[in-house]
Design a protein around this motif. Structure first.
Motif, PDB file in Angstrom:
ATOM      1  N   GLU A   1       0.816  -1.229   0.000  1.00 44.03           N
ATOM      2  CA  GLU A   1       0.000   0.000   0.000  1.00 44.03           C
ATOM      3  C   GLU A   1       0.842   1.269   0.000  1.00 44.03           C
ATOM      4  OE1 GLU A   1      -3.544   0.321  -0.011  1.00 44.03           O
ATOM      5  OE2 GLU A   1      -2.970  -1.646  -0.815  1.00 44.03           O
ATOM      6  N   ALA A   2       2.089   1.133   0.347  1.00 43.69           N
ATOM      7  CA  ALA A   2       2.925   2.320   0.552  1.00 43.69           C
ATOM      8  C   ALA A   2       4.050   2.402  -0.472  1.00 43.69           C
ATOM      9  CB  ALA A   2       3.493   2.316   1.971  1.00 43.69           C
TER      10      ALA A   2
ATOM     11  N   ALA B   1      12.083   5.918  -9.944  1.00 43.44           N
ATOM     12  CA  ALA B   1      11.867   4.487 -10.180  1.00 43.44           C
ATOM     13  C   ALA B   1      10.867   3.919  -9.185  1.00 43.44           C
ATOM     14  CB  ALA B   1      13.196   3.747 -10.075  1.00 43.44           C
ATOM     15  N   ALA B   2      10.787   4.551  -8.023  1.00 41.15           N
ATOM     16  CA  ALA B   2       9.827   4.108  -7.010  1.00 41.15           C
ATOM     17  C   ALA B   2       9.492   5.274  -6.091  1.00 41.15           C
ATOM     18  CB  ALA B   2      10.407   2.958  -6.197  1.00 41.15           C
ATOM     19  N   VAL B   3       8.285   5.215  -5.528  1.00 36.48           N
ATOM     20  CA  VAL B   3       7.884   6.197  -4.521  1.00 36.48           C
ATOM     21  C   VAL B   3       7.534   5.433  -3.249  1.00 36.48           C
ATOM     22  CG1 VAL B   3       6.259   8.022  -3.901  1.00 36.48           C
ATOM     23  CG2 VAL B   3       7.000   7.761  -6.285  1.00 36.48           C
ATOM     24  N   ALA B   4       8.167   5.812  -2.141  1.00 34.30           N
ATOM     25  CA  ALA B   4       7.975   5.115  -0.866  1.00 34.30           C
ATOM     26  C   ALA B   4       7.254   6.035   0.109  1.00 34.30           C
ATOM     27  CB  ALA B   4       9.327   4.698  -0.294  1.00 34.30           C
ATOM     28  N   PHE B   5       6.043   5.649   0.507  1.00 30.92           N
ATOM     29  CA  PHE B   5       5.289   6.453   1.477  1.00 30.92           C
ATOM     30  C   PHE B   5       5.618   5.957   2.882  1.00 30.92           C
ATOM     31  CE2 PHE B   5       2.923   6.604  -2.468  1.00 30.92           C
ATOM     32  CZ  PHE B   5       2.652   7.954  -2.595  1.00 30.92           C
ATOM     33  N   VAL B   6       6.624   6.554   3.473  1.00 31.00           N
ATOM     34  CA  VAL B   6       7.071   6.072   4.783  1.00 31.00           C
ATOM     35  C   VAL B   6       6.161   6.589   5.893  1.00 31.00           C
ATOM     36  CG1 VAL B   6       9.474   5.860   4.101  1.00 31.00           C
ATOM     37  CG2 VAL B   6       8.627   8.042   4.990  1.00 31.00           C
TER      38      VAL B   6
ATOM     39  N   GLY C   1       8.219  16.443   0.489  1.00 33.62           N
ATOM     40  CA  GLY C   1       7.068  16.788   1.328  1.00 33.62           C
ATOM     41  C   GLY C   1       5.831  16.800   0.450  1.00 33.62           C
ATOM     42  N   LEU C   2       5.395  18.029   0.069  1.00 35.98           N
ATOM     43  CA  LEU C   2       4.244  18.110  -0.832  1.00 35.98           C
ATOM     44  C   LEU C   2       4.571  18.840  -2.125  1.00 35.98           C
ATOM     45  CD1 LEU C   2       1.399  18.563   1.789  1.00 35.98           C
ATOM     46  CD2 LEU C   2       1.684  16.633   0.235  1.00 35.98           C
ATOM     47  N   GLY C   3       5.866  18.962  -2.417  1.00 34.34           N
ATOM     48  CA  GLY C   3       6.262  19.455  -3.736  1.00 34.34           C
ATOM     49  C   GLY C   3       6.054  20.933  -3.984  1.00 34.34           C
ATOM     50  N   THR C   4       6.035  21.764  -2.920  1.00 37.30           N
ATOM     51  CA  THR C   4       5.840  23.200  -3.131  1.00 37.30           C
ATOM     52  C   THR C   4       7.161  23.951  -3.316  1.00 37.30           C
ATOM     53  OG1 THR C   4       5.835  23.640  -0.765  1.00 37.30           O
ATOM     54  CG2 THR C   4       3.698  23.227  -1.793  1.00 37.30           C
ATOM     55  N   GLY C   5       8.279  23.257  -3.190  1.00 39.31           N
ATOM     56  CA  GLY C   5       9.583  23.890  -3.400  1.00 39.31           C
ATOM     57  C   GLY C   5       9.689  24.470  -4.800  1.00 39.31           C
ATOM     58  N   THR C   6      10.581  25.438  -4.967  1.00 34.08           N
ATOM     59  CA  THR C   6      10.649  26.143  -6.245  1.00 34.08           C
ATOM     60  C   THR C   6      11.996  25.971  -6.941  1.00 34.08           C
ATOM     61  OG1 THR C   6      11.465  28.144  -5.203  1.00 34.08           O
ATOM     62  CG2 THR C   6       9.078  27.930  -5.392  1.00 34.08           C
ATOM     63  N   THR C   7      12.846  25.099  -6.421  1.00 33.78           N
ATOM     64  CA  THR C   7      14.214  25.020  -6.951  1.00 33.78           C
ATOM     65  C   THR C   7      14.547  23.658  -7.554  1.00 33.78           C
ATOM     66  OG1 THR C   7      15.094  24.205  -4.870  1.00 33.78           O
ATOM     67  CG2 THR C   7      15.021  26.596  -5.143  1.00 33.78           C
TER      68      THR C   7
ATOM     69  N   PHE D   1       7.005  11.958   2.370  1.00 31.90           N
ATOM     70  CA  PHE D   1       6.735  12.057   3.811  1.00 31.90           C
ATOM     71  C   PHE D   1       5.278  12.428   4.113  1.00 31.90           C
ATOM     72  CE2 PHE D   1      11.352  12.157   4.130  1.00 31.90           C
ATOM     73  CZ  PHE D   1      11.572  11.455   5.307  1.00 31.90           C
ATOM     74  N   GLU D   2       4.434  12.498   3.084  1.00 34.24           N
ATOM     75  CA  GLU D   2       3.097  13.044   3.314  1.00 34.24           C
ATOM     76  C   GLU D   2       2.237  12.226   4.264  1.00 34.24           C
ATOM     77  OE1 GLU D   2       2.463  12.904  -1.061  1.00 34.24           O
ATOM     78  OE2 GLU D   2       0.553  11.976  -0.558  1.00 34.24           O
ATOM     79  N   ARG D   3       2.553  10.940   4.426  1.00 38.87           N
ATOM     80  CA  ARG D   3       1.767  10.134   5.374  1.00 38.87           C
ATOM     81  C   ARG D   3       2.401  10.061   6.761  1.00 38.87           C
ATOM     82  NH1 ARG D   3       0.389   4.886   1.518  1.00 38.87           N
ATOM     83  NH2 ARG D   3      -0.349   6.094  -0.282  1.00 38.87           N
ATOM     84  N   MET D   4       3.603  10.582   6.875  1.00 41.13           N
ATOM     85  CA  MET D   4       4.279  10.587   8.191  1.00 41.13           C
ATOM     86  C   MET D   4       4.009  11.961   8.794  1.00 41.13           C
ATOM     87  SD  MET D   4       8.144   9.299   8.903  1.00 41.13           S
ATOM     88  CE  MET D   4       8.863   9.272  10.552  1.00 41.13           C
ATOM     89  N   ASN D   5       2.785  12.148   9.252  1.00 44.40           N
ATOM     90  CA  ASN D   5       2.288  13.504   9.507  1.00 44.40           C
ATOM     91  C   ASN D   5       1.577  13.649  10.848  1.00 44.40           C
ATOM     92  OD1 ASN D   5       0.053  12.025   8.998  1.00 44.40           O
ATOM     93  ND2 ASN D   5      -0.798  13.358   7.403  1.00 44.40           N
TER      94      ASN D   5
END
Lengths: 465, 465
Positions: free
Chosen positions: B18-19, B42-47, B71-77, B91-95
């Motif tokens: 699921e993660a 290649a992979a996304v891990a929802f820790v 985090g939630l991808g609001t960075g600008t760089t 990290f969005e589920r480690m909240n």
């Protein structure tokens, strides 16, 4: 251990005759600090220029000579004591205020500037630099940065790490680096500024600091609150810290500290007093009364005995008298005091003081406590007579118990005095092996040959410096 | 580049089905940030647990797979864009907010907590955490720490570095470390906390942060001041910063920003307006008027056109309307904007804006400026149409000129957005080779195999990661 002839010659060339001491009789005075430890340096170098410092560090690398940086020796942990001899770099003559810039709220200073000298110069422009150690009249900015030393005002205004924008420094490999920024924001590269602050001269020698200034408040109001016991006082501290007005001083004395002062002076507090708080608020003149009221209201609880508000300078002096009488009293009462500056979370102050009472009874050692309650920064004083049979050994065991208690309560072993020699054997109780390994790695990056203040700040490793 | 079969299998074991995302279609959405750069992980891990993160980093070390924290991808760089593919740790589920502790003025949170969610929870206890990026509603605390992102309130309350007590993190070698303290003072060991803050996930993955809280002020008052030109506005900023009342917001817009808004909405400011300041003061309710008066008096000079004080919520909204209309207007006017967040000393703001006007003319690129004037933190927006012949090339040359100007004025290339991919080629204009060498050494200590966010934050070296 005297220096080899070519080293002495090179030192004289770098510094000039007037700025170099090599005679043991002359050097001796630069080998102590307020820990009362002392060691004889082989030479004392009174630097005034960055180029000299670079040359000295390069020379020290070449001949594997330890270098110990020194301000005015007010440290209490032996961090400036040249335990392994070598060269003491004395910064007392490198003491120019290079720039005061009110519009940008900053000052650029050399490390040997005395804290109070700087504050006086800043006050003419309507500013101050928040860190205010008790020794402000005789301690240097370089020393304040080396130990991240603050003082009472930290509860509102923070420590040097929150009040320094950037540094220039010479690393242990003799490289000149500039860290940080000239502005109050900046996030390019890693934060080397705060890494060097608090590192006790083990990573780099600070040659220049850009300090963040704060405008002087219009006025200040002083309150004193006395309590039946430490629990009531600690509750008041927590209540004060949970409301919006942050005092600019929130100092406390425990029962044993009050008792001590009572023996030597007229206290002006009732005999039932089990704990005392000194509270100051600052801000715009029109708001001071309201601020004092808000804090006073938070300070009131069932255990409050008396709350006094000073109305003028004379009353302020009267209120502070008890607190100021403490240090002289401490000197009277015991030949030696072991003065620690541990920190516990504000909500654990009462539990901490109670734990100290148990330790005091268990080891038969008198303990007197006071300090910066708003930060939970408690100066724990173990009063001992080294001539009394067994007393030093009991005191040392007691001290181990104090540190264990601090860690158990989520505290830290030093708030503003640092580690130096005094606490290096205890650092592993607080810092995990993985963090310690990173710190050692960083030390090796800055100072690959372990020239700078070897053996200070971090625990010794088997067979290493 | 897909992951080898044993890696995918190990990932599934560490995380559960699921993660874990491995389908490119699913992964694509986690490979961008607000820089509009994008790369396929290649992979996304929802820790959700530290143990998972340790295991992931150890796995990545074994197979030399890059890890990018997100985090939630609001960075600008582009700092969270997995340029070299590998695993994105989301990290969005480690909240979870683990603890709110008013007496000790601290909160303990996981990195995925959204800034605004935290602020709401804290406000119930009468506190806030000062950093308030514009994206507060959708950005995470972990991201705020990664870039040391602040926002308008920083002028009074500081950035994450001044508002964080300690961290827990997993280093690039998979070691769990605890840094800092649970108290507002502490000087045992080197300051790893601030070193990790602002390091853009290149040193360690933050798993927990202990944040320093500030009590909510009782009230706030909002002022708007318009000026004939940038010089008058910049003089006002310097005068405001030189008096004792520090505003909790001191925002500015230059003539081109005002002009831009004017095209799309009714501004409510006179057509002569060459610069605009939004000023807010906060504090005890009884003191707000006096504070507003003090700031207003500093804001008044010969170039002032109009000074308005809001008396109620509606008036506050009206005053902020111009400033808030800016971002939508910017989106209208140009297909692409290059949004920089440089900082110059407050006293150099006018010189900086003038210099930008010259650059704008020289390169034929429209530049719109606004930002946090109290910190000298200017958001410089180059408006470009990538379809127009030559415009991107001119914009890039112009941008180089902007950065040179910033450095010339003693500023820094980033105040709160960080370096990421966007600015790594410019870092050497600000940071000396000796400091850069130390930073690279520190990176190697924390992350010996260059697993964590390779190529971000620091300039690339020839032949290296």
């Amino acid at each position: 251990m005297a220096l080899a002839e070519p080293v002495t010659k090179a030192l004289a060339e770098i510094l000039g005759r007037e700025a170099l001491l090599t005679d043991p009789g002359d050097c001796w005075a630069y080998g102590y600090d307020n820990s009362r430890r002392q060691a004889l340096p082989a030479a004392v170098a009174f630097v005034t220029e960055t180029a000299q410092i670079k040359a000295l560090v390069q020379l020290a690398n070449e001949y594997a000579i330890p270098i110990t940086a020194r301000g005015l020796g007010t440290g209490t942990t032996g961090a400036t004591v040249p335990e392994r001899t070598g060269i003491v770099i004395a910064f007392e003559r490198m003491n120019r205020i290079l720039r005061i810039d009110p519009a940008n709220r900053l000052a650029v200073v050399e490390p040997g500037v005395v804290n109070e000298t700087l504050q006086r110069a800043l006050s003419e422009h309507g500013f101050f630099w928040p860190p205010d150690p008790t020794s402000a009249a005789v301690c240097t900015i370089g020393g304040n940065l080396a130990y991240n030393s603050a003082g009472p005002r930290a509860v509102k205004y923070g420590t040097p790490r929150e009040n320094t924008l950037g540094l220039a420094a010479v690393t242990g490999s003799g490289e000149w680096v500039r860290t940080g920024v000239m502005t109050t924001k900046g996030v390019v590269g890693y934060d080397l500024t705060r890494l060097i602050i608090g590192s006790e001269g083990t990573l780099a020698l600070i040659t220049e600091a850009t300090l963040k200034l704060t405008p002087l408040p219009e006025g200040k109001q002083t309150l004193r609150a006395t309590y039946r016991d430490i629990h009531a006082a600690a509750d008041a501290v927590a209540a004060i810290m949970a409301q919006p007005i942050t005092p600019c001083a929130l100092e406390f004395m425990d029962a044993s500290a009050i008792e001590m002062v009572r023996r030597y002076s007229d206290l002006g507090v009732s005999t039932e007093t089990g704990a005392l708080l000194m509270i100051e608020v600052d801000g715009p003149a029109d708001c001071l009364s309201a601020a004092a009221d808000a804090v006073a209201s938070a300070a009131r609880n069932d255990g409050l005995l008396e709350l006094s508000v000073a109305r003028d300078q004379e009353q302020i002096a009267a209120l502070w008298r008890t607190r100021k009488a403490l240090s002289p009293a401490l000197r009277h009462v015991a030949p030696k005091k072991i003065n620690e500056d541990v920190v516990v979370p504000v909500s654990r102050i009462a539990a901490f003081i109670e734990g100290l009472e148990h330790l005091s009874q268990r080891y038969g050692i008198r303990i007197v406590n006071f300090g910066h309650a708003g930060n939970g920064n408690i100066h724990v004083n173990l009063l001992v007579d080294p001539d009394k049979s067994d007393e030093m050994r009991r005191a040392e065991r007691c001290l181990g118990g104090v540190f264990d208690l601090v860690i158990e309560l989520d505290g830290t072993l030093s708030g503003e005095h640092g580690v130096g020699l005094e606490k290096r054997d205890f650092v592993e109780r607080e810092i995990d092996p993985s963090a310690l390994a990173l710190m050692r790695g960083i030390k090796a990056q800055f100072d690959p040959k372990t020239i700078l203040n070897p053996g200070k700040g971090l625990p010794l490793t088997a067979g290493s410096a």
